[in-house]
Write an enzyme that holds these catalytic residues in place. Structure first.
Site, PDB file in Angstrom:
ATOM      1  N   TYR A  59     -15.219  -3.841   8.636  1.00  0.00           N
ATOM      2  CA  TYR A  59     -13.914  -3.177   8.707  1.00  0.00           C
ATOM      3  C   TYR A  59     -13.314  -3.367  10.101  1.00  0.00           C
ATOM      4  O   TYR A  59     -12.155  -3.777  10.246  1.00  0.00           O
ATOM      5  CB  TYR A  59     -14.025  -1.695   8.392  1.00  0.00           C
ATOM      6  CG  TYR A  59     -12.715  -0.966   8.625  1.00  0.00           C
ATOM      7  CD1 TYR A  59     -11.620  -1.207   7.808  1.00  0.00           C
ATOM      8  CD2 TYR A  59     -12.561  -0.074   9.698  1.00  0.00           C
ATOM      9  CE1 TYR A  59     -10.405  -0.580   8.047  1.00  0.00           C
ATOM     10  CE2 TYR A  59     -11.351   0.550   9.936  1.00  0.00           C
ATOM     11  CZ  TYR A  59     -10.275   0.302   9.108  1.00  0.00           C
ATOM     12  OH  TYR A  59      -9.062   0.918   9.348  1.00  0.00           O
ATOM     13  N   PHE A  75      -7.865   7.369   2.972  1.00  0.00           N
ATOM     14  CA  PHE A  75      -8.722   6.416   3.671  1.00  0.00           C
ATOM     15  C   PHE A  75     -10.206   6.777   3.567  1.00  0.00           C
ATOM     16  O   PHE A  75     -11.033   5.970   3.137  1.00  0.00           O
ATOM     17  CB  PHE A  75      -8.294   6.333   5.140  1.00  0.00           C
ATOM     18  CG  PHE A  75      -9.150   5.433   5.981  1.00  0.00           C
ATOM     19  CD1 PHE A  75      -8.932   4.074   6.005  1.00  0.00           C
ATOM     20  CD2 PHE A  75     -10.182   5.950   6.767  1.00  0.00           C
ATOM     21  CE1 PHE A  75      -9.719   3.231   6.784  1.00  0.00           C
ATOM     22  CE2 PHE A  75     -10.976   5.125   7.543  1.00  0.00           C
ATOM     23  CZ  PHE A  75     -10.739   3.763   7.558  1.00  0.00           C
ATOM     24  N   ARG A 104      -1.284   0.718  -7.917  1.00  0.00           N
ATOM     25  CA  ARG A 104      -1.146   1.846  -8.848  1.00  0.00           C
ATOM     26  C   ARG A 104       0.328   2.049  -9.217  1.00  0.00           C
ATOM     27  O   ARG A 104       1.076   2.730  -8.535  1.00  0.00           O
ATOM     28  CB  ARG A 104      -1.762   3.094  -8.234  1.00  0.00           C
ATOM     29  CG  ARG A 104      -3.266   2.964  -8.041  1.00  0.00           C
ATOM     30  CD  ARG A 104      -3.871   4.192  -7.400  1.00  0.00           C
ATOM     31  NE  ARG A 104      -3.448   4.344  -6.024  1.00  0.00           N
ATOM     32  CZ  ARG A 104      -3.884   5.327  -5.223  1.00  0.00           C
ATOM     33  NH1 ARG A 104      -4.738   6.225  -5.691  1.00  0.00           N
ATOM     34  NH2 ARG A 104      -3.466   5.413  -3.983  1.00  0.00           N
ATOM     35  N   GLY A 147      -4.810  13.367   5.938  1.00  0.00           N
ATOM     36  CA  GLY A 147      -3.770  13.403   4.931  1.00  0.00           C
ATOM     37  C   GLY A 147      -3.565  12.094   4.192  1.00  0.00           C
ATOM     38  O   GLY A 147      -2.524  11.880   3.577  1.00  0.00           O
ATOM     39  N   THR A 148      -4.548  11.201   4.251  1.00  0.00           N
ATOM     40  CA  THR A 148      -4.491   9.944   3.511  1.00  0.00           C
ATOM     41  C   THR A 148      -5.748   9.842   2.648  1.00  0.00           C
ATOM     42  O   THR A 148      -6.633  10.693   2.711  1.00  0.00           O
ATOM     43  CB  THR A 148      -4.425   8.732   4.450  1.00  0.00           C
ATOM     44  OG1 THR A 148      -5.714   8.502   5.035  1.00  0.00           O
ATOM     45  CG2 THR A 148      -3.397   8.949   5.560  1.00  0.00           C
ATOM     46  N   GLY A 150       0.817  -1.211   0.000  1.00  0.00           N
ATOM     47  CA  GLY A 150       0.000   0.000   0.000  1.00  0.00           C
ATOM     48  C   GLY A 150       0.843   1.251   0.000  1.00  0.00           C
ATOM     49  O   GLY A 150       0.506   2.253   0.639  1.00  0.00           O
ATOM     50  N   VAL A 157      -2.562  -7.292  -3.112  1.00  0.00           N
ATOM     51  CA  VAL A 157      -2.601  -8.313  -2.070  1.00  0.00           C
ATOM     52  C   VAL A 157      -3.943  -9.029  -2.007  1.00  0.00           C
ATOM     53  O   VAL A 157      -4.047 -10.114  -1.428  1.00  0.00           O
ATOM     54  CB  VAL A 157      -2.267  -7.718  -0.681  1.00  0.00           C
ATOM     55  CG1 VAL A 157      -0.866  -7.149  -0.660  1.00  0.00           C
ATOM     56  CG2 VAL A 157      -3.289  -6.688  -0.251  1.00  0.00           C
ATOM     57  N   ASN A 174       0.743  -2.884   5.291  1.00  0.00           N
ATOM     58  CA  ASN A 174      -0.035  -1.648   5.369  1.00  0.00           C
ATOM     59  C   ASN A 174      -1.260  -1.661   4.477  1.00  0.00           C
ATOM     60  O   ASN A 174      -2.248  -0.988   4.770  1.00  0.00           O
ATOM     61  CB  ASN A 174       0.865  -0.460   5.004  1.00  0.00           C
ATOM     62  CG  ASN A 174       0.073   0.806   4.780  1.00  0.00           C
ATOM     63  OD1 ASN A 174      -0.488   1.380   5.707  1.00  0.00           O
ATOM     64  ND2 ASN A 174      -0.007   1.254   3.527  1.00  0.00           N
ATOM     65  N   LEU A 176      -7.902   8.431  14.450  1.00  0.00           N
ATOM     66  CA  LEU A 176      -8.210   9.402  13.404  1.00  0.00           C
ATOM     67  C   LEU A 176      -6.933   9.961  12.785  1.00  0.00           C
ATOM     68  O   LEU A 176      -6.111  10.549  13.480  1.00  0.00           O
ATOM     69  CB  LEU A 176      -9.047  10.546  13.993  1.00  0.00           C
ATOM     70  CG  LEU A 176      -9.565  11.593  13.002  1.00  0.00           C
ATOM     71  CD1 LEU A 176     -10.614  10.995  12.083  1.00  0.00           C
ATOM     72  CD2 LEU A 176     -10.141  12.781  13.766  1.00  0.00           C
TER      73      LEU A 176
END
Length: 253
Positions: A151, A189, A37, A186-187, A11, A59, A85, A183
């Site tokens: 999740y 997610f 990617r 900046g990702t 990841g 994965v 990750n 929390l």
């Protein structure tokens, strides 16, 4: 830590994985940066062409993992550190309004992919009597919340799997660590989870959340500890976050 140990980071195209890959290069590692990617991986590798090898890897397709790993260049074959990750959350709807395809994808990535890749990599670590596996879990694996369902369950699996793996490997020098962040901004997610950029941005409005760099620095600290020290679990939250209290509903619909 010996210079130029090899770390595989899954990841690694964005978020935690990208930050961890960059941190590990700074720490003296050669890094296999893997993700789906390929274009983003090549951009990352261009920053440190001698020390980052971009590896297209999904994965969630375990049948292709061994073949992909076998294709690595000889100077990247000996993996000393595995950073599990790669993972995702999809949707926040409660049962029964969920999309079963979302559940399947989370299970395939967060659970099946992680355990298959770990199994492949740990064999070499056992043979060489050296290695450290770090898996990214989540506070969602400990503290349930509305819409967390699969999740949260998948992240609870990761934490428990790692603890049990530590028992299996007790007579080896291999280290195992689980990091459980709260929390984090900046990702990608929340964008992936909510499929709505504005809604995702609202999640982090007016809060000073953790950052991907915070996680990367934590990984760096863990890997830099003496050989006899193993950190089993780290639970991390920003100062603005705390576990919610228990809730009782006295009425039913």
């Amino acid at each position: 830590m010996l210079s130029k140990n090899i770390a595989l980071v899954t990841g690694a195209s964005a978020g935690f994985g990208k930050a961890i890959a960059l941190q590990l290069v700074q720490d003296g590692y050669k890094v296999i940066a893997s993700a789906r990617r390929e274009d983003k991986l090549k951009n990352l590798a261009s920053l440190y062409p001698e020390d980052i090898f971009p590896l297209k890897l999904d994965v969630s397709k375990p049948l292709t993992l061994q073949e992909t790993l076998d294709s690595l260049p000889e100077n990247f074959q000996t993996i000393d550190v595995l950073i599990n990750n790669a993972g995702l959350a999809l949707g926040i709807k409660p049962v029964p309004h969920i999309d079963l395809n979302d559940w399947d994808q989370m299970i395939d990535t967060n659970i099946r992919g992680l355990i298959h890749l770990t199994q492949f990599i740990v064999k070499g670590m056992i043979e060489r009597k050296k290695g450290h596996i770090v898996s990214l879990s989540s506070i969602a694996g400990t503290y349930p919340y509305l819409g967390g369902n699969v999740y949260g369950a998948s992240k609870a699996f990761v934490t428990q799997f790692m603890l049990n793996l530590k028992v299996d490997l007790l007579k080896t020098p291999i280290k195992l660590t689980t990091i459980e962040p709260g929390l984090t901004s900046g990702t990608e997610f929340s964008e992936v989870r909510l499929k709505d950029k504005e809604q995702a941005q609202a999640v982090y409005a007016n809060v000073d959340a953790l950052t991907a760099e915070d996680i990367a620095k934590t990984v760096s600290w863990i890997l830099g500890l003496p050989d006899h020290v193993n950190i089993n679990r780290i639970e991390m939250m920003p100062v603005c976050q705390a576990p919610g209290g228990l809730t009782v509903s006295k009425t039913t619909d």
